[in-house]
Design a protein around this motif. Sequence first.
Motif, mmCIF file in Angstrom:
data_model
loop_
_atom_site.group_PDB
_atom_site.id
_atom_site.type_symbol
_atom_site.label_atom_id
_atom_site.label_comp_id
_atom_site.label_asym_id
_atom_site.label_seq_id
_atom_site.Cartn_x
_atom_site.Cartn_y
_atom_site.Cartn_z
ATOM 1 N N LEU A 435 46.650 65.049 49.481
ATOM 2 C CA LEU A 435 45.863 66.277 49.646
ATOM 3 C C LEU A 435 46.421 67.191 50.709
ATOM 4 O O LEU A 435 46.020 68.346 50.810
ATOM 5 C CB LEU A 435 44.409 65.935 49.973
ATOM 6 N N SER A 436 47.322 66.785 51.576
ATOM 7 C CA SER A 436 47.836 67.605 52.662
ATOM 8 C C SER A 436 48.844 68.624 52.115
ATOM 9 O O SER A 436 49.641 68.315 51.209
ATOM 10 C CB SER A 436 48.500 66.715 53.704
ATOM 11 N N TYR A 437 48.798 69.815 52.658
ATOM 12 C CA TYR A 437 49.737 70.855 52.233
ATOM 13 C C TYR A 437 51.158 70.539 52.712
ATOM 14 O O TYR A 437 52.123 71.107 52.221
ATOM 15 C CB TYR A 437 49.279 72.223 52.737
ATOM 16 N N LYS A 438 51.303 69.649 53.662
ATOM 17 C CA LYS A 438 52.630 69.282 54.120
ATOM 18 C C LYS A 438 53.441 68.654 52.967
ATOM 19 O O LYS A 438 54.652 68.847 52.850
ATOM 20 C CB LYS A 438 52.528 68.274 55.279
ATOM 21 N N GLY A 439 52.750 67.893 52.104
ATOM 22 C CA GLY A 439 53.459 67.326 50.958
ATOM 23 C C GLY A 439 53.974 68.390 50.000
ATOM 24 O O GLY A 439 55.032 68.287 49.416
ATOM 25 N N VAL A 440 53.164 69.447 49.831
ATOM 26 C CA VAL A 440 53.586 70.558 48.972
ATOM 27 C C VAL A 440 54.810 71.241 49.565
ATOM 28 O O VAL A 440 55.759 71.607 48.863
ATOM 29 C CB VAL A 440 52.433 71.534 48.773
ATOM 30 N N ARG A 507 74.963 71.536 43.786
ATOM 31 C CA ARG A 507 76.013 72.563 43.779
ATOM 32 C C ARG A 507 76.416 72.858 42.343
ATOM 33 O O ARG A 507 76.572 71.984 41.524
ATOM 34 C CB ARG A 507 77.246 72.078 44.557
ATOM 35 N N GLY A 508 76.629 74.124 42.059
ATOM 36 C CA GLY A 508 77.053 74.564 40.737
ATOM 37 C C GLY A 508 75.941 74.642 39.734
ATOM 38 O O GLY A 508 76.190 74.857 38.562
ATOM 39 N N SER A 509 74.710 74.414 40.167
ATOM 40 C CA SER A 509 73.578 74.509 39.226
ATOM 41 C C SER A 509 73.301 75.946 38.920
ATOM 42 O O SER A 509 73.709 76.842 39.643
ATOM 43 C CB SER A 509 72.356 73.827 39.844
ATOM 44 N N SER A 510 72.533 76.173 37.906
ATOM 45 C CA SER A 510 72.179 77.539 37.482
ATOM 46 C C SER A 510 71.236 78.168 38.453
ATOM 47 O O SER A 510 70.537 77.479 39.200
ATOM 48 C CB SER A 510 71.547 77.463 36.087
ATOM 49 N N PRO A 511 71.198 79.518 38.496
ATOM 50 C CA PRO A 511 70.263 80.186 39.415
ATOM 51 C C PRO A 511 68.828 79.843 39.065
ATOM 52 O O PRO A 511 68.533 79.255 38.030
ATOM 53 C CB PRO A 511 70.576 81.665 39.199
ATOM 54 N N LEU A 512 67.903 80.266 39.987
ATOM 55 C CA LEU A 512 66.465 79.947 39.829
ATOM 56 C C LEU A 512 65.962 80.499 38.526
ATOM 57 O O LEU A 512 66.322 81.594 38.110
ATOM 58 C CB LEU A 512 65.669 80.556 40.976
ATOM 59 N N PRO A 513 65.124 79.777 37.835
ATOM 60 C CA PRO A 513 64.516 80.309 36.614
ATOM 61 C C PRO A 513 63.549 81.426 36.936
ATOM 62 O O PRO A 513 63.263 81.721 38.089
ATOM 63 C CB PRO A 513 63.799 79.079 36.037
ATOM 64 N N ASP A 514 63.004 82.018 35.881
ATOM 65 C CA ASP A 514 62.029 83.112 36.083
ATOM 66 C C ASP A 514 60.786 82.589 36.789
ATOM 67 O O ASP A 514 60.511 81.403 36.877
ATOM 68 C CB ASP A 514 61.682 83.711 34.725
ATOM 69 N N GLU A 515 59.961 83.578 37.206
ATOM 70 C CA GLU A 515 58.736 83.237 37.960
ATOM 71 C C GLU A 515 57.804 82.407 37.139
ATOM 72 O O GLU A 515 57.111 81.523 37.606
ATOM 73 C CB GLU A 515 58.052 84.522 38.442
ATOM 74 N N ASP A 516 57.791 82.669 35.800
ATOM 75 C CA ASP A 516 56.845 81.928 34.953
ATOM 76 C C ASP A 516 57.274 80.499 34.800
ATOM 77 O O ASP A 516 56.475 79.624 34.445
ATOM 78 C CB ASP A 516 56.749 82.605 33.586
ATOM 79 N N ALA A 517 58.620 80.217 35.009
ATOM 80 C CA ALA A 517 59.108 78.859 34.795
ATOM 81 C C ALA A 517 59.105 78.011 36.042
ATOM 82 O O ALA A 517 59.512 76.871 36.010
ATOM 83 C CB ALA A 517 60.540 78.929 34.231
ATOM 84 N N GLN A 518 58.631 78.538 37.216
ATOM 85 C CA GLN A 518 58.610 77.775 38.467
ATOM 86 C C GLN A 518 57.512 76.732 38.411
ATOM 87 O O GLN A 518 56.493 76.908 37.726
ATOM 88 C CB GLN A 518 58.393 78.708 39.650
ATOM 89 N N PRO A 519 57.694 75.626 39.141
ATOM 90 C CA PRO A 519 56.680 74.550 39.122
ATOM 91 C C PRO A 519 55.391 74.995 39.801
ATOM 92 O O PRO A 519 55.385 75.900 40.613
ATOM 93 C CB PRO A 519 57.371 73.415 39.886
ATOM 94 N N THR A 520 54.302 74.271 39.447
ATOM 95 C CA THR A 520 52.983 74.579 40.068
ATOM 96 C C THR A 520 52.893 73.928 41.430
ATOM 97 O O THR A 520 53.816 73.253 41.878
ATOM 98 C CB THR A 520 51.869 74.062 39.162
ATOM 99 N N LEU A 521 51.679 74.095 42.069
ATOM 100 C CA LEU A 521 51.488 73.598 43.439
ATOM 101 C C LEU A 521 51.510 72.081 43.493
ATOM 102 O O LEU A 521 51.981 71.469 44.441
ATOM 103 C CB LEU A 521 50.173 74.124 44.007
ATOM 104 N N PHE A 522 50.996 71.416 42.418
ATOM 105 C CA PHE A 522 50.875 69.953 42.427
ATOM 106 C C PHE A 522 51.772 69.287 41.385
ATOM 107 O O PHE A 522 51.568 68.145 40.997
ATOM 108 C CB PHE A 522 49.421 69.522 42.177
ATOM 109 N N GLY A 523 52.728 70.001 40.798
ATOM 110 C CA GLY A 523 53.605 69.370 39.820
ATOM 111 C C GLY A 523 54.930 70.090 39.731
ATOM 112 O O GLY A 523 55.085 71.201 40.228
ATOM 113 N N ASN A 524 55.954 69.471 39.041
ATOM 114 C CA ASN A 524 57.267 70.071 38.873
ATOM 115 C C ASN A 524 57.347 70.800 37.542
ATOM 116 O O ASN A 524 56.667 70.405 36.599
ATOM 117 C CB ASN A 524 58.342 68.969 38.926
#
Length: 524
Positions: A435-440, A507-524
Amino acid sequence: MSDLSGESPTSNAPDWTVSELSGALKRTVEDAFGHVRVRGEISGYRGPHSSGHAYFSLKDQNARLDAVVWKGVFSRLKVRPEEGLEVVAIGRITTFPGKSSYQIVIEQLEFAGAGAIMAMLEERKRRLAAEGLFAGERKRRPPFLPRVIGVVTSPTGAVIRDILHRLSDRFPRHVLVWPVRVQGDTCGAEVTAAIRGFNDLPPGGPIPRPDVLIVARGGGSLEDLLGFSEESVVRAAAESGIPLISAVGHETDVTLIDFAADVRAPTPTAAAEMAVPVRADLIAEVAGLHARLRASFARGLDRRTVDLRSLARLLPSADTLLAVPRQRVDIAGQRLPRALKANAAAHRLALTRAEGRLAPQRLAVLVERRRERYELFAGRLSSALRANASAHRERIDRARERVNGLHARLAPCLRRAQDERRRRLRSVEQLMQALSYKGVLARGYALVRNADGEPVHEAAGLGAGDALEIEFRDGRVAVLTTGSGPDAPSSPPRAGRKPPRARGSSRGSSPLPDEDAQPTLFGN
């Protein structure tokens, strides 16, 4: 003829200053009125000033004259000023330049006749009576036969001789005389000091304390008796703890001490008669009472003798009273020898029977039976003690086994309880970490706060130039916004810097996905 030049006419009269004119008026008045006698009523008197001088006025029905008595003269005045008192003032007239007024400097004061004295006494009597100094409930009866009599009077006058002569005739007593002046300026102060001095004597001291006081003086004029009407004398008489008899003047003379005293005597001789009874009369009265007592005792004895004789005739004689008891004694005396022989025979028989029971052989058999009985009881007691000890030992062993079993069960219970509490603690710790935000933040997210330290949930509430603080997993960064709203253009990257890559990507990974594809607060 008018002065045509317009200048004011001059006068030949000299110019006076105010001080010169006041001084000239002062000399004129003092030369014209060296010493005068002025009769008037005292008005505005409030007692001596703090400086010791006294200021008041003399008035009649038409005029008023200021008066002053200097401190040195005030203490020598025969008549002390009082409000409303009519007096004759002797002094000199002078002026007071400070007020442009004239006044009399008084050197002597006299009463303006007997009427003024009576008016003064009536006013003083009314004032003291209002304080309750003359109340009847304050007065006490003098003792019937005082041991010591205190007399306040002049030691050289005829009054003290009359008092001592009358006391010697009636009943000689121990007399203490406090000498005072009975007229004049110091009369009131000395009489006051004498009354209070007698009251201050301690009981049982070297000087005996009087049981009654007599304040005495012979006859005189109204002015001669004024000392006994002074306020201090009246208060001392009213406060006296010793009964006080006032004997001032003749029967027609009245002073204020008469009202404050416990008893007023018409003359000093009468005061002595009131202080003690007549010794001869007391002796005669005691003798009469003694004679009456003897006669009464004799009459009582005679009456009781007659009553005793009358009662004695009603009683029976001694022979009649003792006849029956005498016969009983004679009969008992005749029966006594036979009764003594029978009693001795009965006791002899009882002793013979007891002798048979107390034979040595019988006693030895009885002792042997008692010994066997005691040995039987001793054997039973030893067996009972051994059985009791064995039973207690068995109970102790069973209790020890029970305690050992409980101890063996206690250790596993404690371990199970510790394991259960340790498991619950780990569950609570895992829940707290989840439940702690530190984990997030550890999973790559950031917490945005505004300048007040409160979390920012929406971009719509931000404006260009707002100060923000972004908290990452490993620290905090302060930033400024460059636009507001969700459609605000992002700030161009600074020269020489690459665009940021997603935290945690290899290293060498693709750039960040779009905003809609980012993970949620409690999941990937």
